[in-house]
Design a protein around this motif. Structure first.
Motif, PDB file in Angstrom:
ATOM      1  N   ASP A   1       2.138   1.817  -3.536  1.00  0.00           N
ATOM      2  CA  ASP A   1       1.044   2.331  -4.365  1.00  0.00           C
ATOM      3  C   ASP A   1       0.831   3.822  -4.112  1.00  0.00           C
ATOM      4  O   ASP A   1       0.632   4.603  -5.054  1.00  0.00           O
ATOM      5  N   ARG A   2       0.866   4.212  -2.836  1.00  0.00           N
ATOM      6  CA  ARG A   2       0.687   5.634  -2.511  1.00  0.00           C
ATOM      7  C   ARG A   2       1.845   6.470  -3.051  1.00  0.00           C
ATOM      8  O   ARG A   2       1.637   7.565  -3.593  1.00  0.00           O
TER       9      ARG A   2
ATOM     10  N   TYR B   1      10.577   5.966  -1.939  1.00  0.00           N
ATOM     11  CA  TYR B   1       9.911   5.297  -0.819  1.00  0.00           C
ATOM     12  C   TYR B   1      11.005   4.715   0.054  1.00  0.00           C
ATOM     13  O   TYR B   1      11.836   3.918  -0.405  1.00  0.00           O
TER      14      TYR B   1
ATOM     15  N   SER C   1       0.826  -1.207   0.000  1.00  0.00           N
ATOM     16  CA  SER C   1       0.000   0.000   0.000  1.00  0.00           C
ATOM     17  C   SER C   1       0.860   1.256   0.000  1.00  0.00           C
ATOM     18  O   SER C   1       0.512   2.267  -0.622  1.00  0.00           O
TER      19      SER C   1
ATOM     20  N   SER D   1       8.239  -1.698  -8.523  1.00  0.00           N
ATOM     21  CA  SER D   1       7.950  -0.309  -8.169  1.00  0.00           C
ATOM     22  C   SER D   1       8.464   0.660  -9.226  1.00  0.00           C
ATOM     23  O   SER D   1       9.570   0.509  -9.753  1.00  0.00           O
ATOM     24  N   ARG D   2       7.653   1.680  -9.520  1.00  0.00           N
ATOM     25  CA  ARG D   2       8.059   2.748 -10.422  1.00  0.00           C
ATOM     26  C   ARG D   2       8.700   3.898  -9.653  1.00  0.00           C
ATOM     27  O   ARG D   2       9.074   4.906 -10.236  1.00  0.00           O
TER      28      ARG D   2
ATOM     29  N   GLU E   1       3.660   5.953  -5.600  1.00  0.00           N
ATOM     30  CA  GLU E   1       3.552   6.101  -7.053  1.00  0.00           C
ATOM     31  C   GLU E   1       2.400   7.020  -7.442  1.00  0.00           C
ATOM     32  O   GLU E   1       2.553   7.901  -8.291  1.00  0.00           O
ATOM     33  N   SER E   2       1.233   6.827  -6.813  1.00  0.00           N
ATOM     34  CA  SER E   2       0.064   7.624  -7.190  1.00  0.00           C
ATOM     35  C   SER E   2       0.220   9.094  -6.813  1.00  0.00           C
ATOM     36  O   SER E   2      -0.288   9.970  -7.505  1.00  0.00           O
ATOM     37  N   GLU E   3       0.922   9.378  -5.708  1.00  0.00           N
ATOM     38  CA  GLU E   3       1.104  10.758  -5.271  1.00  0.00           C
ATOM     39  C   GLU E   3       2.441  11.344  -5.718  1.00  0.00           C
ATOM     40  O   GLU E   3       2.833  12.418  -5.273  1.00  0.00           O
ATOM     41  N   LYS E   4       3.132  10.611  -6.604  1.00  0.00           N
ATOM     42  CA  LYS E   4       4.355  11.104  -7.251  1.00  0.00           C
ATOM     43  C   LYS E   4       5.444  11.502  -6.252  1.00  0.00           C
ATOM     44  O   LYS E   4       6.046  12.569  -6.345  1.00  0.00           O
TER      45      LYS E   4
END
Length: 455
Positions: A62-63, A72, A59, A96-97, A65-68
């Protein structure tokens, strides 16, 4: 016409100001943010690696990546954990991106076993002074060696990750095959990790500017120096789940639940023991659902419970309780699969088994005594021993009003006298067998319902 040109002029001024502001915003926001300060999302993992931790990391990625976020960061301090959960985290890191930075901290922390493999998988690996990494050899549930197949598989994964991240392959393999460990200075010298840093800020600075591979066709430069830090730690719910995802807790919950149900069977009544036992078993089921459970261990546990239940119905020399304690110990040993690095501490199992056996013996004695006690609410025992007033009499038969109802009487001795008293000695069908009392023999007590006759 003049008015038209005035309005048009004003509109053009407004439009021009809007375009200038937009251009200025675009110049100051090359990455879609109001400023160019890097942002990193940081989580702390100072516990065993379990499915709860794996879900938390997923999770977080995912956060990020989505919040740029620019990176991490995992602040790691773990002795190891489940192989399956470790593999899930490694797969998420590789997919992971966003660059992943593992920072082994604080001083005295370790990236042991599964933690070492996760560190090898990170895009950037940093360690704090006084930390260590390694000892990634898989072991059985009792600390014994596992098969070569399992060791070879783990060694191959460590080797592949070290090659992917350009780290010391020999060291990575030795951590699995030889159980090798290294302190921070040696790990940096060998190239097992990338840097040493005394604080999170220093770790972010050490990671900054490094070019990492996000995918086979995508390489990015890590931007983390002077970054804005946002936390993504375990929430209360996940902390509770993580506490339950402990083999020792699971075993304790199973034994508490079993004892609660045993005492409820031994002396049914208020239901506190049953409710407590049922709740403990439900929590234990959750623990077992996130741990690598062995079918053999579960079957042995079922046999142990069956033996404890048998002690309730056949208390004697405590043979069933002793046998249940032995099987309970065996169930704890075989409860989890080999090679997962999860086991129940025998220092906990042995005294727990003894306590459960002793408590079961007491419960068996309690159950036997309870079965012999007369009922105080239903059945024939309600009347046995009570004294009743004879309302009508005809020789050795008669009737009385007791416990809210009319009952037929039959004397087992002298004839009955109307208005006299008699002691109930037994109940036969719907007839009370009584022994008349002599006038000189006062009754011990009378029915609580005497005198309630409204006829």
């Amino acid at each position: 016409m003049v008015h038209f040109f005035v309005v048009a002029g004003r509109l053009s001024i407004v439009l021009g100001v809007f375009l200038l502001l937009h251009a200025a915003g675009a110049a100051a926001e090359p990455n879609g943010r109001a400023d160019d300060t890097p942002r990193v999302l940081v989580t702390r993992l100072d516990t065993a690696i379990t499915p709860v931790v794996a879900d938390h990391v997923a999770s977080g990625l995912d956060r990020a990546e989505s919040e740029k976020f620019d990176a991490y960061v995992i602040e790691l301090d773990t002795p190891g954990g489940l192989v399956t959960s470790m593999r899930d985290i490694v797969e998420d890191v590789l997919a992971s991106r966003v660059p992943v930075i593992v920072y082994v901290t604080p001083g005295g922390a370790r990236a042991g076993s599964a933690g070492a493999i996760i560190t090898f998988a990170a895009h950037v690996a940093v360690m704090a002074p006084g930390t260590a990494i390694g000892a990634a050899t898989p072991v059985g549930i009792d600390g014994s060696d596992v098969s070569d197949k399992i060791v070879n598989d783990a060694a191959a994964q460590a080797e592949a990750l070290a090659q992917l991240r350009g780290r010391n392959v020999r060291f990575a393999v030795d951590t699995v095959r030889e159980g090798r460990s290294a302190a921070v200075d040696e790990a940096v010298r060998l190239g097992a990790v990338d840097a040493k840093a005394s604080s999170l800020e220093d770790a972010l600075t050490a990671a900054d500017g490094r070019t990492v591979t996000i995918s086979p066709d995508d390489r990015v430069v890590v931007r983390s120096a002077d970054a804005t830090v946002e936390r993504h730690d375990l929430g209360l719910f996940r902390k509770i789940l993580q506490t339950l995802a402990d083999p020792n807790i699971a075993f304790l919950l199973l034994t508490i639940g079993t004892l609660g149900l045993l005492y409820e069977l031994a002396s049914p009544g208020v239901g506190v023991a049953g409710a407590t036992g049922g709740t403990a078993l439900l929590l234990a089921l959750f623990s077992l659902s996130v741990l690598p459970v062995s079918v053999v261990g579960l079957l042995l546990l079922a046999v142990a419970i069956a033996l404890f239940v048998a002690e309730l119905f056949a208390p004697g020399v405590a043979g069933f309780a002793f046998g249940g304690a032995v099987v309970l110990v065996l169930s704890a040993v075989f409860l989890f699969d080999d090679g997962q690095g999860v086991s129940v501490d025998l220092a906990l199992v042995l005294p727990t088994a003894i306590v459960v056996a002793a408590a079961t013996v007491l419960a068996g004695r309690l159950a036997a005594r309870t079965r012999k006690l007369p009922s105080v609410s239903t059945g024939a025992d309600v009347f046995t021993g009570q004294s009743v007033t004879v309302r009508e009499a005809d020789g050795t038969t008669g009737s009385t009003f007791a416990e809210g109802a009319w009952w037929a009487l039959r004397s087992v001795g002298p004839p009955l006298q109307a208005g006299g008293t008699a002691r109930v000695v037994a109940v036969e069908d719907l007839v009370l067998l009584v022994d008349p009392l002599s006038p000189a023999e006062p009754p011990e007590h009378s029915s609580s319902d005497q005198g309630r006759d409204t006829s």
